[in-house]
Design a protein around this motif. Structure first.
Motif, mmCIF file in Angstrom:
data_model
loop_
_atom_site.group_PDB
_atom_site.id
_atom_site.type_symbol
_atom_site.label_atom_id
_atom_site.label_comp_id
_atom_site.label_asym_id
_atom_site.label_seq_id
_atom_site.Cartn_x
_atom_site.Cartn_y
_atom_site.Cartn_z
ATOM 1 N N THR A 1 19.155 41.151 41.875
ATOM 2 C CA THR A 1 19.902 40.692 43.043
ATOM 3 C C THR A 1 20.946 39.647 42.661
ATOM 4 O O THR A 1 22.089 39.666 43.160
ATOM 5 C CB THR A 1 18.931 40.117 44.088
ATOM 6 N N GLU A 2 20.575 38.734 41.762
ATOM 7 C CA GLU A 2 21.499 37.697 41.321
ATOM 8 C C GLU A 2 22.678 38.308 40.571
ATOM 9 O O GLU A 2 23.841 37.907 40.767
ATOM 10 C CB GLU A 2 20.770 36.698 40.428
ATOM 11 N N HIS A 3 22.412 39.300 39.712
ATOM 12 C CA HIS A 3 23.501 39.970 38.984
ATOM 13 C C HIS A 3 24.462 40.660 39.949
ATOM 14 O O HIS A 3 25.690 40.573 39.795
ATOM 15 C CB HIS A 3 22.921 40.994 38.005
ATOM 16 N N ALA A 4 23.882 41.373 40.927
ATOM 17 C CA ALA A 4 24.730 42.074 41.890
ATOM 18 C C ALA A 4 25.577 41.090 42.688
ATOM 19 O O ALA A 4 26.778 41.325 42.932
ATOM 20 C CB ALA A 4 23.854 42.908 42.829
ATOM 21 N N LYS A 5 24.989 39.969 43.105
ATOM 22 C CA LYS A 5 25.722 38.975 43.882
ATOM 23 C C LYS A 5 26.872 38.380 43.071
ATOM 24 O O LYS A 5 27.995 38.216 43.569
ATOM 25 C CB LYS A 5 24.759 37.884 44.347
ATOM 26 N N ARG A 6 26.576 38.041 41.804
ATOM 27 C CA ARG A 6 27.622 37.466 40.957
ATOM 28 C C ARG A 6 28.736 38.465 40.659
ATOM 29 O O ARG A 6 29.923 38.104 40.583
ATOM 30 C CB ARG A 6 26.997 36.967 39.659
ATOM 31 N N HIS A 7 28.379 39.750 40.494
ATOM 32 C CA HIS A 7 29.390 40.783 40.237
ATOM 33 C C HIS A 7 30.313 40.943 41.446
ATOM 34 O O HIS A 7 31.546 41.032 41.304
ATOM 35 C CB HIS A 7 28.700 42.094 39.904
ATOM 36 N N LEU A 8 29.718 40.978 42.655
ATOM 37 C CA LEU A 8 30.533 41.101 43.858
ATOM 38 C C LEU A 8 31.424 39.872 44.042
ATOM 39 O O LEU A 8 32.599 39.988 44.440
ATOM 40 C CB LEU A 8 29.624 41.285 45.084
ATOM 41 N N GLN A 9 30.867 38.699 43.732
ATOM 42 C CA GLN A 9 31.660 37.465 43.856
ATOM 43 C C GLN A 9 32.828 37.467 42.879
ATOM 44 O O GLN A 9 33.944 37.067 43.228
ATOM 45 C CB GLN A 9 30.754 36.258 43.593
ATOM 46 N N ALA A 10 32.589 37.946 41.653
ATOM 47 C CA ALA A 10 33.664 38.022 40.658
ATOM 48 C C ALA A 10 34.753 38.982 41.115
ATOM 49 O O ALA A 10 35.964 38.691 40.972
ATOM 50 C CB ALA A 10 33.100 38.447 39.307
ATOM 51 N N ASN A 11 34.356 40.132 41.647
ATOM 52 C CA ASN A 11 35.349 41.094 42.119
ATOM 53 C C ASN A 11 36.137 40.552 43.308
ATOM 54 O O ASN A 11 37.355 40.800 43.437
ATOM 55 C CB ASN A 11 34.655 42.402 42.504
ATOM 56 N N GLU A 12 35.468 39.815 44.190
ATOM 57 C CA GLU A 12 36.189 39.204 45.312
ATOM 58 C C GLU A 12 37.216 38.189 44.805
ATOM 59 O O GLU A 12 38.339 38.105 45.333
ATOM 60 C CB GLU A 12 35.193 38.522 46.249
ATOM 61 N N PHE B 1 41.255 38.276 45.236
ATOM 62 C CA PHE B 1 41.981 37.113 45.730
ATOM 63 C C PHE B 1 43.094 36.701 44.756
ATOM 64 O O PHE B 1 44.216 36.354 45.179
ATOM 65 C CB PHE B 1 40.994 35.958 45.932
ATOM 66 N N ILE B 2 42.788 36.727 43.445
ATOM 67 C CA ILE B 2 43.791 36.332 42.441
ATOM 68 C C ILE B 2 44.992 37.283 42.471
ATOM 69 O O ILE B 2 46.147 36.850 42.383
ATOM 70 C CB ILE B 2 43.156 36.297 41.042
ATOM 71 N N GLU B 3 44.723 38.572 42.600
ATOM 72 C CA GLU B 3 45.814 39.548 42.672
ATOM 73 C C GLU B 3 46.655 39.330 43.924
ATOM 74 O O GLU B 3 47.888 39.487 43.901
ATOM 75 C CB GLU B 3 45.246 40.967 42.635
ATOM 76 N N LEU C 1 48.931 28.658 34.391
ATOM 77 C CA LEU C 1 47.652 28.120 33.919
ATOM 78 C C LEU C 1 46.573 28.248 34.997
ATOM 79 O O LEU C 1 45.420 28.503 34.688
ATOM 80 C CB LEU C 1 47.818 26.652 33.508
ATOM 81 N N TRP C 2 46.992 28.082 36.258
ATOM 82 C CA TRP C 2 46.010 28.245 37.336
ATOM 83 C C TRP C 2 45.501 29.666 37.393
ATOM 84 O O TRP C 2 44.281 29.909 37.566
ATOM 85 C CB TRP C 2 46.631 27.868 38.678
ATOM 86 N N PHE C 3 46.380 30.664 37.279
ATOM 87 C CA PHE C 3 45.962 32.067 37.303
ATOM 88 C C PHE C 3 45.005 32.368 36.135
ATOM 89 O O PHE C 3 43.995 33.069 36.313
ATOM 90 C CB PHE C 3 47.186 32.994 37.236
ATOM 91 N N ARG C 4 45.341 31.858 34.942
ATOM 92 C CA ARG C 4 44.480 32.087 33.794
ATOM 93 C C ARG C 4 43.100 31.455 34.006
ATOM 94 O O ARG C 4 42.071 32.039 33.665
ATOM 95 C CB ARG C 4 45.142 31.531 32.537
ATOM 96 N N TRP C 5 43.087 30.240 34.555
ATOM 97 C CA TRP C 5 41.811 29.571 34.828
ATOM 98 C C TRP C 5 40.981 30.346 35.843
ATOM 99 O O TRP C 5 39.763 30.526 35.680
ATOM 100 C CB TRP C 5 42.089 28.165 35.341
ATOM 101 N N ALA C 6 41.624 30.826 36.916
ATOM 102 C CA ALA C 6 40.908 31.572 37.956
ATOM 103 C C ALA C 6 40.333 32.871 37.402
ATOM 104 O O ALA C 6 39.184 33.252 37.690
ATOM 105 C CB ALA C 6 41.839 31.851 39.131
ATOM 106 N N GLU C 7 41.132 33.602 36.572
ATOM 107 C CA GLU C 7 40.646 34.844 35.979
ATOM 108 C C GLU C 7 39.475 34.590 35.013
ATOM 109 O O GLU C 7 38.512 35.366 34.959
ATOM 110 C CB GLU C 7 41.789 35.555 35.259
ATOM 111 N N GLN C 8 39.608 33.489 34.254
ATOM 112 C CA GLN C 8 38.532 33.163 33.321
ATOM 113 C C GLN C 8 37.233 32.855 34.076
ATOM 114 O O GLN C 8 36.150 33.268 33.659
ATOM 115 C CB GLN C 8 38.934 31.974 32.462
ATOM 116 N N HIS C 9 37.346 32.141 35.188
ATOM 117 C CA HIS C 9 36.154 31.828 35.976
ATOM 118 C C HIS C 9 35.517 33.100 36.528
ATOM 119 O O HIS C 9 34.270 33.245 36.518
ATOM 120 C CB HIS C 9 36.511 30.885 37.116
#
Length: 246
Positions: A170-181, A185-187, A209-217
């Motif tokens: 469940t934690e993996h799925a939640k983190r994956h969905l959060q990353a995709n969201e 948002f970044i796009e 630099l902000w875009f790179r930081w957001a993508e890295q996160h």
């Protein structure tokens, strides 16, 4: 004597008449301890039948008698009643019951327990076999209970391990969905910048630099990274009986 006759009767059937006073520890105590008789070791006898201990009780009934003699009252510490033997004997095998039948005899007006000696002796091997069957049934029930306990413990372990694996899943799925969201948002933010400025941010500019930081996160929180295979997770492999042995 009744007890001697009973002992000879059971031994004639090939059974063993035993007494605790004949055990090695009792003999050693009598030989080594001069105060053995002061220990008041009571004789306890039984018969070995079908490999089992068949106990019996021989006792003399007593009746209560009022004490009136002053000297005797002193010896009894003021107790006004005492138990006196009646000469009436009572004999029972295995607490009084054998195979659902009462196995107890008592002296009466017209007969004595000696008159039933043959019946008593004949019931001893029956009692021994019944005791053996009861012990086997008890051992079988104990074995069933142990198997049930082991099975329950195994199922509890399975459920515990599976719940842990589900938490990880469940934690993996939640983190994956959060990353995709975040990526969506970044796009959207890139599209907004392009619409406002007509070009992408300059390299190493604060915006870039902000875009790179957001993508890295987004990549950091996403478990679906390089080499990640959720079905090979440790939590999943630890579920007993689920993952095949390698």
């Amino acid at each position: 004597m009744f007890l001697d006759a009973f002992a000879r009767g059971v031994e004639a059937l090939g059974l063993r008449f035993r007494c605790n006073l004949d055990l090695p520890e009792a003999r050693n105590s009598r030989r080594d301890n001069l105060r053995y008789h002061d220990q008041k070791m009571l004789p306890i006898c039984w018969v070995e039948a079908s490999g089992e201990k068949v106990s019996f009780v021989l006792k003399e009934k007593r009746r209560r008698q009022k004490v009136s003699d002053p000297d005797e009252l002193k010896r009894l510490w003021g107790r006004a009643w005492k138990d006196v033997p009646t000469g009436t004997l009572e004999f029972s095998i295995d607490g009084g019951w054998v195979m659902g039948r009462k196995a107890a005899w008592i002296d009466g007006k017209g007969q004595r327990i000696e008159n039933h000696l043959g019946q008593m002796v004949a019931l001893v091997p029956i009692a021994g076999e019944e005791n053996r069957q009861q012990r086997l049934r008890w051992k079988e029930e104990q074995a069933r209970q142990e198997r049930r306990s082991e099975q329950k413990a195994w199922m509890d372990t399975v459920r515990e391990k599976e719940m842990k694996a589900i938490e990880v899943l469940t934690e993996h799925a939640k983190r994956h969905l959060q990353a995709n969201e975040l990526r969506v948002f970044i796009e959207s933010a890139r599209a907004l910048y392009l619409r406002d400025h007509g070009q992408t941010p300059e390299e190493n500019s604060p915006v870039e630099l902000w875009f790179r930081w957001a993508e890295q996160h987004a990549n950091v929180i996403d478990p679906m990274g390089e080499g990640f295979r959720p079905w090979n997770g440790r939590a999943f492999r630890q579920i007993p009986g689920l993952f095949p042995e390698s």
